[in-house]
Design an enzyme around this catalytic site. Structure first.
Site, PDB file in Angstrom:
ATOM      1  N   ALA A  28      40.432  36.792  39.080  1.00 32.16           N
ATOM      2  CA  ALA A  28      41.137  37.076  37.822  1.00 32.16           C
ATOM      3  C   ALA A  28      42.077  35.924  37.481  1.00 32.16           C
ATOM      4  CB  ALA A  28      41.918  38.382  37.936  1.00 32.16           C
TER       5      ALA A  28
ATOM      6  N   LEU B 201      43.465  38.714  46.875  1.00 31.38           N
ATOM      7  CA  LEU B 201      44.716  38.293  46.229  1.00 31.38           C
ATOM      8  C   LEU B 201      44.511  37.970  44.748  1.00 31.38           C
ATOM      9  CD1 LEU B 201      46.172  36.074  49.126  1.00 31.38           C
ATOM     10  CD2 LEU B 201      46.677  38.474  48.599  1.00 31.38           C
TER      11      LEU B 201
ATOM     12  N   GLY C  97      38.431  35.082  47.473  1.00 27.30           N
ATOM     13  CA  GLY C  97      37.811  36.195  48.203  1.00 27.30           C
ATOM     14  C   GLY C  97      38.718  36.823  49.244  1.00 27.30           C
ATOM     15  N   ALA C  98      40.031  36.806  49.022  1.00 24.83           N
ATOM     16  CA  ALA C  98      40.960  37.316  50.036  1.00 24.83           C
ATOM     17  C   ALA C  98      41.719  38.545  49.562  1.00 24.83           C
ATOM     18  CB  ALA C  98      41.935  36.213  50.443  1.00 24.83           C
TER      19      ALA C  98
ATOM     20  N   ASP D  68      43.886  43.396  38.214  1.00 22.66           N
ATOM     21  CA  ASP D  68      44.026  41.976  38.577  1.00 22.66           C
ATOM     22  C   ASP D  68      44.279  41.122  37.335  1.00 22.66           C
ATOM     23  OD1 ASP D  68      43.273  43.080  40.977  1.00 22.66           O
ATOM     24  OD2 ASP D  68      41.797  41.543  41.469  1.00 22.66           O
TER      25      ASP D  68
HETATM   26  C1  MEV Z   1      40.991  44.993  43.627  1.00 22.49           C
HETATM   27  O1  MEV Z   1      42.068  44.085  43.596  1.00 22.49           O
HETATM   28  C2  MEV Z   1      41.489  46.402  43.607  1.00 22.49           C
HETATM   29  C3  MEV Z   1      40.445  47.495  43.498  1.00 22.49           C
HETATM   30  O2  MEV Z   1      41.180  48.698  43.244  1.00 22.49           O
HETATM   31  C4  MEV Z   1      39.445  47.260  42.388  1.00 22.49           C
HETATM   32  C5  MEV Z   1      40.078  47.303  40.998  1.00 22.49           C
HETATM   33  O3  MEV Z   1      41.069  47.972  40.814  1.00 22.49           O
HETATM   34  O4  MEV Z   1      39.513  46.659  40.100  1.00 22.49           O
HETATM   35  C6  MEV Z   1      39.672  47.689  44.795  1.00 22.49           C
END
Ligand code: MEV
Length: 304
Positions: free
Chosen positions: A101, A97, A94-95, A143
Site C-alpha cells: 500500500a 508492514l 512482504g513483512a 493499509d
Molecule cells: C493486512 O495488513 C491486514 C488484514 O486484516 C487484511 C486487510 O485488512 O486488508 C489481514
C-alpha cells in the site's frame, strides 16, 4: 525530482476481523516508500524500480507488482505512460508492514504529480485500492488509509480511519524474515470462519480493539498489552500464526513486554511488542539471538 511518499503501518489490534467489518486499531509508521517519476529511456513503457527491494519491473512483465501498477494506471486513466517510478523503501516488503500500500500510494501520487501537476487524495486512494485489490484480493482498505493519511486511529471498512490523539507510543517491531501472502492468509481465515461475520473469534478480536483503544487513550499500557496477548492467541487459533511468530512473542513477554502479537496478515511477516522502556533493549537482544533484527517505532503523539 521531488519524492512522493506512502507510509508503512502496524496494526495494534483487529487484523483479519477488520475484513469482516469489525474495528482495527492501527498506526502509520514514521517510514515507508518514497517514489519519484522520471522519463523511461527511449520512450519505453511504465516501470518501477525499488533498489532496496531488488525490484525492477515493467508493466509488461509477468509480476504481481506489474499487474498492480497496470490496475493503478488504469484507475487513474493514464494508459501506459513512458515513466519510470524510482523508489526508496525504508520498510521491508512482504513483512506485514503495509509495503504494497505504501508503494501504491507513493506511485499514484508520483504519477499524478508528473502527469497532471497535482495529486488529489481521493484519486490516490482509488488507484492505490485498485493496486491492493490485485496484490491482496479481499483487502479492508486499512493499509491504504494509513499509507495515505498517516496518524493513529480506529479503522472500520464502513467509516474509514477515525484518527485520535494519544500520547506517543513506543512499539517494538520484529520482522521475522519469513515472507507470506496476505491474500492466502485472508483466505485461510475465510475458510476457518466459513466467512461468518458472527464467528465468536472475529467478534472477540473486534471487542479487543475497543478495549485496547480505550487503554491506549488512558495510557494504561499493561491493559493494552493484555489485549494484544489475547489477540495473538485468537489469531493463532484462526491459523495465521507460525511457530516462529509464537516464539518471538513468548520471547518478548519473557523479556518484560506488556504484550506481544503478530501484526498484519500473519503466516510470517512481523511481530510487535509494547514494553516498559527499560525492557526494550532486552527484548531487542532476545529477538537478535533468535535471528531477528527488530526496531522501535514511535506512533501517535500528535493531534488527531
Ligand atoms: C493486512 O495488513 C491486514 C488484514 O486484516 C487484511 C486487510 O485488512 O486488508 C489481514
Amino acid at each position: 525530482m521531488s519524492a512522493s511518499i506512502g507510509l508503512g503501518k502496524i496494526i495494534l489490534l483487529g487484523e483479519h476481523a477488520v475484513v469482516y467489518g469489525y474495528p482495527a486499531l492501527a498506526a502509520a509508521l514514521d517510514r515507508g516508500v518514497a517514489v519519484g517519476a522520471v522519463p523511461t529511456p527511449a520512450g519505453g513503457t511504465l516501470r518501477v524500480e525499488i533498489a532496496a527491494w531488488d525490484l525492477k519491473v515493467s508493466v509488461t512483465d509477468e509480476h504481481p507488482v506489474a499487474q498492480a501498477m497496470v490496475a493503478l494506471a488504469d484507475e487513474l486513466g493514464l494508459g501506459r505512460p513512458s515513466i519510470t517510478l524510482v523508489g526508496d523503501a525504508q520498510i521491508p516488503p512482504g513483512a506485514g508492514l503495509g509495503s504494497s500500500a505504501a508503494l501504491a500510494v507513493a506511485a499514484a501520487r508520483a504519477l499524478l504529480v508528473r502527469t497532471r501537476g497535482k495529486a488529489d487524495p481521493a484519486s490516490v486512494a482509488r488507484a492505490a485500492s485498485a493496486s491492493e485489490h490485485v496484490m491482496h484480493g479481499r483487502a479492508s482498505g486499512i493499509d491504504v488509509a494509513l499509507a495515505l493519511g498517516g496518524g493513529i486511529g480506529v479503522f472500520r471498512k464502513s467509516t474509514g480511519l477515525r484518527s485520535f490523539a494519544c500520547s506517543a507510543l513506543r512499539v517494538l517491531v520484529g520482522p521475522s524474515g519469513a515472507s507470506r501472502s496476505t491474500a492466502a492468509m485472508v483466505e485461510r481465515v475465510a475458510h476457518e470462519t466459513q466467512s461468518r461475520v458472527d464467528d465468536a473469534r472475529l467478534r472477540e478480536l473486534g471487542g479487543l480493539t475497543d478495549t485496547g483503544a480505550e487503554a491506549l487513550v488512558a495510557g494504561a499500557l499493561p491493559d493494552l498489552g493484555a489485549a494484544m496477548d489475547r489477540a495473538h492467541a485468537i489469531l493463532a487459533d484462526l491459523g495465521v500464526s507460525t511457530g516462529q511468530l509464537d516464539e518471538l512473542c513468548s520471547t518478548a513477554r519473557a523479556a518484560g513486554a506488556y504484550g506481544a502479537k503478530l501484526t498484519g496478515a500473519g503466516g510470517g511477516g512481523a511481530v510487535i511488542a509494547i514494553a516498559p522502556r527499560e525492557h526494550e533493549a532486552a527484548i531487542l537482544s532476545a529477538w537478535k539471538r533468535a535471528g531477528v533484527t527488530g526496531f522501535v517505532t514511535v506512533v501517535g503523539g500528535g493531534a488527531a
